[in-house]
Design an enzyme around this catalytic site. Structure first.
Site, PDB file in Angstrom:
ATOM      1  N   HIS A   1      37.617  37.437  37.973  1.00 43.45           N
ATOM      2  CA  HIS A   1      36.547  36.449  37.793  1.00 43.45           C
ATOM      3  C   HIS A   1      36.169  36.261  36.320  1.00 43.45           C
ATOM      4  O   HIS A   1      35.346  35.388  36.014  1.00 43.45           O
ATOM      5  CB  HIS A   1      35.301  36.859  38.572  1.00 43.45           C
TER       6      HIS A   1
ATOM      7  N   HIS B   1      38.183  36.352  47.397  1.00 38.31           N
ATOM      8  CA  HIS B   1      37.452  35.451  46.510  1.00 38.31           C
ATOM      9  C   HIS B   1      38.413  34.825  45.504  1.00 38.31           C
ATOM     10  O   HIS B   1      39.333  35.482  45.017  1.00 38.31           O
ATOM     11  CB  HIS B   1      36.352  36.211  45.764  1.00 38.31           C
TER      12      HIS B   1
ATOM     13  N   ASP C   1      39.376  42.716  50.429  1.00 38.93           N
ATOM     14  CA  ASP C   1      38.053  42.407  50.963  1.00 38.93           C
ATOM     15  C   ASP C   1      38.096  41.377  52.089  1.00 38.93           C
ATOM     16  O   ASP C   1      37.069  41.082  52.693  1.00 38.93           O
ATOM     17  CB  ASP C   1      37.106  41.946  49.859  1.00 38.93           C
TER      18      ASP C   1
ATOM     19  N   ASP D   1      43.085  38.251  46.912  1.00 39.27           N
ATOM     20  CA  ASP D   1      41.700  38.681  47.084  1.00 39.27           C
ATOM     21  C   ASP D   1      40.956  37.609  47.878  1.00 39.27           C
ATOM     22  O   ASP D   1      41.274  36.424  47.785  1.00 39.27           O
ATOM     23  CB  ASP D   1      41.047  38.855  45.707  1.00 39.27           C
TER      24      ASP D   1
END
Length: 335
Positions: free
Chosen positions: A122, A166, A251, A164
């Site tokens: 990120h 996200h 996740d 991931d």
């Protein structure tokens, strides 16, 4: 073949004073899995990068901001992202481990892992990326260190896959205008950082090099395997990369806590098995509970030995997403 595994106890020194989902215990779980997989003998201590290397990835003002915040004893860079006295050394070591995993994949082949924290996908050039409200637990972009390592070895075309849950908005931002970094990102739609939609395909001459697959809420193994086969593996075969750089987050596992996804060992085993013929640099991103306990070893076992079938029917919503992505990217890729 399992190659080199880069891990350091310095990663544990990045820690919050209070409970936080991104904590040292995440690596304890991974190291327990490594022991159970009998891969202890593959563990190596990485070497950190220096500050000049970090400034090849991030704007120098952002690097100085992080360093100053740590020196001043601040506890948070933003509401999501904490720092501590050990953060600077951990972050430079994470970049170093990611760099070394890419070089090991290039030189020796097999699955080479950087089991690092803080995570990185990120973090953009100037910190928060593409309008995201926070850094999402990340400090510096570990994936970018792996890309830079390959560039320094003369590798022109580089393939990044991020699974991931996200979207890797920092990685996308850093390489948005770079046509030689193919970035495929498979993630849940409409969650943090609220980017990574089908129409985000790269800028300027890099259009078509960014492949986003925003999956519907509550997607399961059948949905993910379908999207993986139809989009991810199709692009991989088009590129035929020397190695694959993998932002590996777990996740999306059912019950892991931060998303609605309902993945199980089946998807992660399938992903690992489907990439077995490629050299891989695996860089650890997300995963906070059951995803680490079950998803991580499933991926490693899939890469090593397990054959997994792809039966299962994807949802209508998944079929629509995949068809839209194919339509958008058809000028650049054969599906």
């Amino acid at each position: 073949m399992i190659g080199e595994i880069y891990y350091s106890r310095k990663f544990l020194q990045h820690k919050s004073e209070n409970y936080h989902p991104e904590n040292p215990g995440r690596l304890w779980v991974l190291m327990s899995a490594i022991r159970e997989l009998m891969l202890d003998d593959r563990i190596l201590e990485p070497t950190p990068v220096d500050e000049n290397f970090v400034k090849k990835i991030h704007n120098p003002a952002y690097v100085e901001f992080v360093k100053r915040a740590i020196r001043e004893g601040r506890r948070y860079l933003d509401p999501d992202t904490y720092i501590s006295p050990g953060t600077w050394d951990a972050a430079l070591m994470a970049l170093g481990a990611s760099r070394l995993s890419a070089l090991a994949a290039l030189r020796y082949g097999g699955l080479n892992m950087a089991l690092v924290r803080p995570p990185g996908h990120h973090a953009g050039k100037r910190g928060k990326a593409m309008g995201a409200p926070t850094l999402g637990f990340c400090i510096f972009n570990n994936m970018a260190a792996a890309v830079l390592a390959l560039r320094e070895e003369g590798i022109k075309k580089i393939l990044v896959i991020d699974f991931d849950a996200h979207h890797g908005n920092g990685t996308q931002e850093i390489f948005w205008y770079d046509p030689d970094v193919i970035h495929i990102d498979l993630h849940e739609r409409d969650i943090y950082p609220w980017t990574g939609y089908e129409t985000e395909i790269g800028g300027g001459l890099a259009k078509g090099s960014k492949v986003n697959i925003p999956m519907p809420h509550y997607s399961n193994d059948a949905d993910y395997i379908f999207a993986w086969n139809e989009i991810v593996l199709a692009v991989v075969e088009n590129v035929n990369p020397k190695i694959i750089l993998l932002s590996a987050g777990f996740d999306g596992f059912k019950g892991d806590g931060l998303t609605t996804l309902k993945l199980t060992e089946k998807f992660f085993s399938y992903a690992g098995a489907s990439l077995r013929k490629y050299s891989i640099a695996f860089i650890f991103e997300g995963g906070y509970d059951v995803g680490l306990k079950k998803g991580f070893p499933a991926f490693v076992k899939g890469y090593e030995e397990i054959e997994v079938n792809d039966n299962g029917q994807p949802s209508y919503e998944t079929l629509k997403v995949v068809e839209e992505i194919k339509d958008i990217l058809s000028p650049w890729w054969s599906f």
